[in-house]
Design an enzyme around this catalytic site. Structure first.
Site, PDB file in Angstrom:
ATOM      1  N   THR A  54      -7.133  -5.156   0.299  1.00 45.59           N
ATOM      2  CA  THR A  54      -5.888  -5.650   0.902  1.00 45.59           C
ATOM      3  C   THR A  54      -6.093  -7.008   1.558  1.00 45.59           C
ATOM      4  O   THR A  54      -5.199  -7.856   1.524  1.00 45.59           O
ATOM      5  CB  THR A  54      -5.347  -4.643   1.938  1.00 45.59           C
ATOM      6  OG1 THR A  54      -5.309  -3.348   1.350  1.00 45.59           O
ATOM      7  CG2 THR A  54      -3.958  -5.021   2.382  1.00 45.59           C
ATOM      8  N   ASP A 110       0.836  -1.199   0.000  1.00 38.69           N
ATOM      9  CA  ASP A 110       0.000   0.000   0.000  1.00 38.69           C
ATOM     10  C   ASP A 110       0.874   1.253   0.000  1.00 38.69           C
ATOM     11  O   ASP A 110       0.642   2.191  -0.777  1.00 38.69           O
ATOM     12  CB  ASP A 110      -0.899   0.016   1.237  1.00 38.69           C
ATOM     13  CG  ASP A 110      -1.919  -1.105   1.258  1.00 38.69           C
ATOM     14  OD1 ASP A 110      -3.086  -0.840   0.967  1.00 38.69           O
ATOM     15  OD2 ASP A 110      -1.540  -2.250   1.568  1.00 38.69           O
TER      16      ASP A 110
END
Length: 359
Positions: free
Chosen positions: A142, A49
């Protein structure tokens, strides 16, 4: 594709930087320990990320230094954890496209401190009625990324509150059977990229490790009239939306249920409508105070709209992308072909009223 319109430079840069970021995420998937930590909302986040946000913003900011950025991450965790910082820097500083001409168009941070500052640009930005802002979710989904299932790298350009460009990279998208499934992933290639320019339509291309591959124009979605033909896309595991009420809406319409596609990543639900054989996405929040983050929808909404899909809140009002970092004026979502959108809004209204009467 042959696009030479007013956003040609922005589109090429967006497609290249999303492709580079997807390669970064693929590289991390090869690692056993993905450097996970917990966010304040208990959702997982990885060094992918942070590193992907740094590469995306770095490339766009270098080309358009006056633009704003609205991204999910900030650098606080990296500044507090030297090991996490080093792993993120290693990933960001070594992820490059194989094609030198393509890579030369993209900037990358030159130091750890510059990387941290670039990441924080995303945490500060806002979409306003007079801003030109790039909205990004470096890894949408995620939790499923951690399982090597479906996830997306997302980037869009919002100008004066209007979506202009949307680019979604699905590194694990496997479309061999014409649908998108969490567990059916592209293990041999690099997935697909779906993109749109306002007023010009939408395209799809396979992704590679180098230059951009040719893109194919997507056909408009089917303008169905019979609710029995609806194929929903939804997320049964989502805690923010009322999946049980969604099922009651489908029953009221006489539409098939459960949904054809059950996907965790919000942006991939738009991709399922564009290319995965689905027609309709609805979101009835469990809490009346709930509002979606803009990076979960910007870009994906544009792709759907360019293919003949209407996107509104639960009352049928257009979605306003100029209200900061959330879709603050939008309670819930109805995403459906224009031909049947109104009937779905009515079915949701009637089902919600019925639910209130039962309480």
């Amino acid at each position: 594709m042959d696009y030479s319109g007013p956003y040609a430079k922005e589109l090429e840069l967006a497609c290249l930087t999303v492709q580079r970021a997807t390669l970064l995420t693929k590289k991390l998937l090869e690692a056993v320990d993905k450097g996970t930590l917990g966010k304040s909302d208990d959702s997982p986040v990885t060094i992918a990320d942070f590193a992907a946000q740094a590469l995306i913003i770095g490339a766009i900011h270098n080309a358009f230094p006056d633009d704003e950025f609205v991204g999910e991450e900030d650098s606080t965790a990296l500044r507090q954890d030297e090991t996490l910082l080093e792993r993120t820097w290693e990933l960001a500083s070594t992820s490059r496209l194989d094609d030198e001409a393509s890579e030369s168009l993209l900037y990358a941070p030159q130091s750890r401190e510059e990387m941290l500052e670039i990441i924080d640009l995303g945490a500060k930005g806002q979409c306003t009625p007079r801003s030109r802002a790039w909205v990004l979710d470096p890894v949408d989904g995620t939790a499923t990324f951690m399982k090597n299932q479906q996830y997306a790298v997302c980037l869009s350009l919002v100008e004066n509150g209007q979506q202009k460009i949307g680019v979604l990279g699905g590194p694990n998208l496997n479309l061999e059977d014409g649908r998108i499934q969490e567990e059916v992933t592209d293990q041999d290639g690099y997935g697909h990229q779906v993109l749109a320019v306002v007023g010009e339509g939408a395209w799809i291309r396979k992704m590679s490790t180098g230059s951009l591959l040719p893109a194919t124009k997507l056909d408009p979605v089917a303008q169905i009239m019979d609710p029995s033909e609806i194929q929903f896309v939804d997320c049964s595991a989502a805690t923010s939306s009322n999946f049980e009420l969604h099922a009651r809406v489908a029953k009221r319409l006489g539409a098939p249920w459960p949904p054809r596609a059950d996907l965790w990543a919000a942006q991939l639900r738009y991709v399922a409508i564009a290319i995965g054989g689905c027609h309709v996405l609805i979101k009835v929040p469990r809490k009346t105070s709930y509002r979606s983050k803009i990076w979960d929808h910007s870009g994906g909404m544009l792709i759907a709209q360019e293919l003949g899909v209407t996107v509104t809140d639960l009352s049928g009002n257009p979605v306003d992308c100029s209200l900061g970092r959330t879709l603050a004026g939008c309670y819930g979502m109805v995403v459906a072909p224009a031909s049947i959108h109104g009937r779905i809004v009515e079915a949701i209204r009637d089902t919600m009223e019925e639910s209130d009467d039962d309480e």
